[in-house]
Every structure is written in C-alpha cells, then in structure tokens.
Design a protein around this motif. Structure first.
Motif, PDB file in Angstrom:
ATOM      1  N   PRO A  18     -44.223  48.340  84.222  1.00 10.03           N
ATOM      2  CA  PRO A  18     -44.435  49.875  84.487  1.00 10.03           C
ATOM      3  C   PRO A  18     -45.650  50.040  85.731  1.00 10.03           C
ATOM      4  CG  PRO A  18     -44.133  49.550  82.072  1.00 10.03           C
ATOM      5  CD  PRO A  18     -44.389  48.245  82.746  1.00 10.03           C
ATOM      6  N   ALA A  19     -46.588  48.998  85.761  1.00 14.39           N
ATOM      7  CA  ALA A  19     -47.560  49.210  86.665  1.00 14.39           C
ATOM      8  C   ALA A  19     -46.732  49.298  88.224  1.00 14.39           C
ATOM      9  CB  ALA A  19     -48.592  48.070  86.803  1.00 14.39           C
ATOM     10  N   ASP A  36     -43.529  50.556  89.094  1.00 18.77           N
ATOM     11  CA  ASP A  36     -42.714  51.634  89.228  1.00 18.77           C
ATOM     12  C   ASP A  36     -43.780  52.919  89.129  1.00 18.77           C
ATOM     13  OD1 ASP A  36     -41.960  51.321  86.222  1.00 18.77           O
ATOM     14  OD2 ASP A  36     -42.015  53.198  86.575  1.00 18.77           O
ATOM     15  N   ILE A  37     -44.880  52.771  88.385  1.00 15.87           N
ATOM     16  CA  ILE A  37     -45.998  54.014  88.660  1.00 15.87           C
ATOM     17  C   ILE A  37     -46.501  53.761  89.791  1.00 15.87           C
ATOM     18  CG2 ILE A  37     -48.305  54.440  87.715  1.00 15.87           C
ATOM     19  CD1 ILE A  37     -47.104  53.379  84.891  1.00 15.87           C
TER      20      ILE A  37
END
Lengths: 414, 414
Positions: free
Chosen positions: B218-219, B221-222
């Motif tokens: 997720p890092a 897409d965040i």
C-alpha cells in the motif's frame, strides 16, 4: 547515566527562577516547600472498565461510591486517558448515542486531573452494521454528522481526538464488509481524511486532531506526507505500538520515530503494549486472529516486561517530538485476553508498574522539599517540565516549569 | 476459453468496417489481402547488450553490419524497448553524457518500428558518485539540469520516460550514501517528485511521464494518491514485478492492479521477471543481495516458466488499464546472472519465447489473409487493436483498429 537518560534530561527538564516577594519587595532567606503536581508529558492508558461501570452506576455499595484499587493505581501513575468512542458500541442503534454515559465517564476522569482523548471518530473496525444498508453518499453524510455531533457534544470536555484510525488498510480491509471500507475505497484515503479532519476542525477549532495507525511501514509516513501536501491540517501523528509479538528494541523504535520527525509535528504513541507472558507467534499477521482462552502472566515474563517497558518509555521520552504515551491496557485480560497489563488480574501491580512509578513519581519527580530563598529572594527550581506547587505558611501557589528554556516567575507570598 | 481469454477478447480486440471505393464509388466483390502489422498494446524488453555494442560499433565483420540472432528474436516478438539512462553510467564524468551513443541506439530501435522508453531520470541507485561532493541544493540543481538536458536532447526520439524510480524507499535507502537519498530525505518524496515531474513536463510537454516502483505494498498506491492530490501530473503508473522468488499468481497480480485502478491512469508493467531455474530463496529482501556465479536454466524450469509467463501476460492484458509490458531481460545471465530470459545463453529461444510468439504473432495476430468486399463494397475486419495493412494489386495501405468501439474507414483503392 545512559544515552537515553541524558537525552531525557536535555529534552524533558528545565529550570525556573522564582522571585519571592512580599508587597513587591524581595524576601531573602525565606523557607518554602515546593513539590511537583503533574508532568507536562502525558502518560496514560485506555479507559478502565471499572470506571465505566462506576459511571453507569453498575457498582453498588462502597464500590459504587469510590473507585476501586485499580483506579487508585491508575491515578497514582497516569495523567491522561483514552476514552472509547467506538462507533458500533457508542451508537449501537442509530440515533441513540451513549453521550450521557460517556460524559459521566469523562467527568469522572476530569475531576481527577486526567487529560482526555477521544478514540476514534472514523474507523472501519467497529463501524456500526446499520451503515451497511446505506449508499456510500449516505454513509459519508452519516459519518460527517457523527463527527459533528460528538466533537460538538464533548467540546470543552474532550478536546483531543483520534480522527481517523488505521487509514492505511482501511480501503483494502477484507475481513468483513463495512461501511467505512466501502467509502474509503471509493473516495481514496486522502480525500476521506480531508473531509474527516475538516469536519472535526470546523466543529471545534480549538481541539487537537490526530491521525493514528498501527502500520509503521513507509506506507504510513507516505500517507501523512500525502495528507500534509494536500493541505490537511493534522495536529499530531499517532503511532500504535502493540508488541504482543515481542518488544521492538531501541533501534527499531528510533528508526520509526525518525521517519516521522521530518514533519515537525508532535507524535503520540497512542497504544503501547508489551506483554508479561509468552509472546504471540510471529506468523500471526492480524493480532485479532489470535484468540486464546488462557494467556498467563509469568514471573519471568514480568521481569522481562518491566525491563522492556522502562527502556521503551525512556526511548520515547528521549525524543523531543513525542509528547504522549498511552499504555494498552492497564490490567491483564482485556484486549486479546493478553497479559499486557501493568497490573495482574488479581489487581496487584507488576514489576513494570512499580518500575514506571519509580520513574514518573520518583526519579523524574520533585517530592515536596524545603527551599530557602537567597539574598536576592530567589529560588532556582530544576525538574521535569510540568506543574509545581509552592507552600508558604499553609497557602498554596501553583507555577510551571514550562519548557527547557530557563524562565522566571515572581511569586508574591502575601 | 478461460476467464482471462474472455477479458482479453473484450478489452483488446475490436472491429473496423472498411468501405472500399474507387473514385469515390463502392467496389463490390473486390479481393484484397489484409494482415496485421503491429499491436496497439506495447510489449517490450529492456535494451539488449548486443545492440549497444552494435551502436558503439564494437561489433566487427558481419556482426557489425547487422544485428545478431537475438536481435532477430527481439524484433520478431517485441514492439517496444526500455533504454538505459542510468545516470552513473550515462554520465560517468560530470558534463560528459553518452548522448551520441544513446541516440545511435535509439535510432536503431526506431528504425525497426520499436517504441522507446527512457529509464530512469531520477533514482537513488546508480546516482553518480560525483554528486556526493555537492550540497543538497547543488544536487537538486544538477538533477534538474540533467532532466532538462536529456529530455530535451531526446525529444521526438524518446517521448516516454520513467521520471522517478523507486521513490518509496528512496529516502530510507541505507545500503550506501548517495545524492538522491540525501535529497529525498530533506525534501520528502512528494516535493521531490513534484519538482522532477514539473521539470520533465516543462522540457517536453508532449512526452508521457511515469512514476515507477518495485514496491507493490500500500505504500506505493498511497504515494501515487499523495502525488495526485498534490497536483503532480503523472501520466502512467509503472509497476515492477521481478518474480525471482516465485510467480505471483493471478490473484495477487489482480489484487495489485486493483489497488491502482481507482486512479484511472494507464498502467505499465515495466519490469517483469519469471525465471526458468531454481527460485531465489524467500529470505532475500533486496534482490541485489543475491549474488551467484552460476544460476542455470533447467528443462523443468523452462516448462514452468512458459506456463507462468503466459498466465502472467494474459492476466495483465485482461485488465483494460494495462497498456505496456516489459520483459526483464530477454536473455539469461543479465541482471543478477538470473535465468530470467526468454532466450538461453546459447541464443536459443526457450518454450516461453515460443509460447509468447504463438500468442502475439499467432492467436492474437491476423496473418495476411484474403478478404472480399460485399455488395456494398464493405469488409469487416475483426482483430486485436493495432495497425493493419491492406494490399491491393501490389499497393499497400495502412489502417488501424483503434479501439474496442466499432469504427469505419473509407479506403480508396486508386
């Protein structure tokens, strides 16, 4: 003195020059008693079930009139509490929030000089099931209204809030369907956070608002950066550190803090756990998956816990940006039935409790002591930042050591 | 036909109605030959060392005059190439970039109808050591100038660029000191990305600019969300998928794509690796830490690789946002000395090569075939999106199947 202790001295202590006067004139050679009343630094725990029962008037007899032994242990160590605003529990039936009961609980803590933090306003876990019948637009509207209502109802009582909890996994959380994951998937994390923070701030411009997460990977500091770049006003960065699978150690803890320090924002370690029993197996990914009926605290575990707790708390306090630490939970057998408490199930304090009290109310605390003013009527008081009390001929006056910078205060003894 | 094949049919094929005319009048019953010339979808590999040697004129005799057997295999399968602009190699001595050699290389690929992508403009790895003598301000200025120079020098030749590579770890990369990690630590990822993208776009407003990362947590897409919220114009999201430790499988691949699809941006799978030998041990965190002198391709490994490659490519193509796939490397023994190629060290194609060619130039390809116009002079051509050629009495005309929507084209045969 070790490296952590030296940093704590540098970052957490200060001195104040008291200029004692009577009718405006310096009073030399005057004996007064001075003692510490509170730490500037916040050290707390999450709500305590017995206090909730007390607030609900579920305790009868003497127990209903005064807090029990755990509560005394609580008040002897802590100056802050995190209150449970979990939406599904707070408002199990839509439109019937537990506002009155929570106000009693808050008022009890406040009356004991305990600072309050509300937790959390927006979270996928414990989102009420009645959101599931709504469209995403309705969920958003309801979530906004919920923030407006609760932040408004508790303004002046709870002025520190975990606004959004665990946003890193919110849109990809796949254990069960819930309204917030749906909403976050559609809006994206940053857009949702923006709406939540703006709503909270509009409702209570004087409150402090946190983002909070258990994810300490780069995903979280990237999210914070994204929020700040998008103009979201985050007051405080909240970091959870549930260490059921083993204490992180100084190096990992410092590395995590380091990744957030570039934002220059205060950091709260919002949920700290170090257990005094067998560690949770490392293969467990979601701590909630570990369900045990029996998870005892052991003598060896308690000794280990005490050492680790002290090192952990010192590590956090050694960093100037960390301004609050919350223990999770004060007593064994709460979340996950874990031996995570500073107090055993039988209400006796563990070595970790004693060790922390020895620091917060011992080594890091000025007990009432006699001071005598010098020829200019001055007394220098050195100590941990916080609130102090001066007694002279039975009269009490409060003053602060407000910062690591030297300060001066005139105290008129008449 | 499986689920992936059905999605590929839906998302990758279309039809065009050709209206054949002569002097503006429909020509019924007219026989023509129609065949496909290119896919709209880009399928490529990274640069090929023999082509570099060719561009450098390091190949003598017949080898110096024409590309070797691997190059033929390259041109038979691929329509795109990623060119190496690694700063430390491209400009080993400050002020002496390898622009001329790279232009020859680019020109060779272009002359064979191979689309070009430049990789990368800003990356901590292979940042030149001569940056280490600079202040951060100077590093930033030099990095900006580098982008201006190279994007400008190659405008019209290379109009697709990986602008920033691996920003997720850039500020926390700790293997060795380098100018970009220093800079990114100071600026933050988003601020640095903003400057890099704005510089590139100002220099060549007609080019397409990618962010690229191997981090699929997720890092990433965040980070993309943070960049977009901060107003950074990212044209394409690049995702690396080096699977030296084992093929991801359909589900994981789809889950990763799903996390990026909400941005609605095209996705390039920029660096795909599936090996045909023993897998790299799972405990290796940084693939670069795995150094072996011998890493053979095995017959069983090649069969497995062929199956996995086909499933992987079909998974990517089945998603409408994926518009480019790059294989890394075409031949065994390049990066990490791995058996990652579609071609063995002895230059013979593996089953994976044949399987892909059977798809791209077989099942998914219209070989030259006879078509006869109907009574209205019309021919319907169905096929994969891309470029086609019609031959009539020795004359050639190009047309496109541009999209999955039906389209019409008038082709005058005179």
């Amino acid at each position: 003195m070790g490296a952590l202790d030296r940093k704590i001295q540098t970052n957490r202590t200060g001195s104040v020059k008291l200029k004692l006067t009577q009718g405006g004139r310096p009073v030399a050679g005057c004996a007064v008693r001075i003692g510490q009343k509170n730490h500037k630094f916040q050290f707390g725990s999450n709500w305590q079930d017995d206090i909730i029962r007390f607030a609900r008037k579920e305790l009868n007899g003497p127990a209903g009139e005064q807090p029990d032994v755990i509560t005394k242990l609580y008040l002897d160590l802590f100056n802050q509490v995190t209150l449970p605003f979990y939406w599904a529990n707070f408002e199990p039936e839509q439109g019937k929030p537990g506002t009155e009961m929570m106000k009693k609980l808050a008022s009890w803590y406040s009356s004991h000089d305990i600072a309050l933090k509300g937790h959390p306003l927006c979270w996928h876990t414990l989102a009420p099931n009645w959101l599931l019948n709504m469209t995403n637009d309705e969920i958003l509207r309801t979530q906004i209204d919920r923030i407006k209502r609760d932040v408004s109802d508790f303004a002046g009582i709870v002025d520190t809030w975990d606004v959004v909890n665990e946003a890193v996994i919110m849109p990809i959380f796949d254990k069960y369907d819930n309204g917030l994951t749906r909403l976050c998937k559609e809006k994206g994390r940053i857009e949702l956070l923006k709406i939540m923070f703006e709503t909270a701030r509009e409702t209570n411009p004087r409150a402090r608002f946190l983002i909070n997460d258990f994810d300490t990977s780069p995903a979280y500091d990237i999210l914070v950066e994204g929020c700040l770049e998008a103009g979201i006003e985050i007051d405080v960065i909240g970091i959870q550190s549930h260490m059921h699978q083993g204490y992180w150690g100084v190096e990992k803890t410092e590395r995590i803090i380091e990744r957030f320090e570039r934002f220059g924002l205060p950091i709260h370690f919002t949920e700290n756990t170090i257990i005094s029993g067998d560690l949770m197996p490392p293969e467990i990914k979601d701590l909630n998956d570990f369900q045990v009926t029996d998870w005892p605290s052991t003598p060896e575990g308690e000794e280990r816990q005490a050492e680790e707790v002290v090192t952990h708390i010192k590590t956090l306090l050694s960093h100037p940006l960390v301004e609050s630490i919350t223990w999770w939970d004060i007593k064994d057998g709460a979340w996950l039935n874990a031996p995570s408490g500073l107090i055993r199930r039988d209400n006796t304090p563990k070595p970790s409790y004693h060790a922390l009290k020895d620091l917060f109310k011992g080594e890091w605390w000025l007990k009432p002591s006699e001071f005598v003013s010098d020829s200019k009527g001055e007394i220098e008081v050195k100590g941990f930042l916080g609130e102090y009390e001066l007694e002279f001929e039975g009269r009490l006056q409060r003053f602060q050591i407000p910062s690591t910078e030297e300060s001066e205060i005139q105290i008129d003894l008449l």
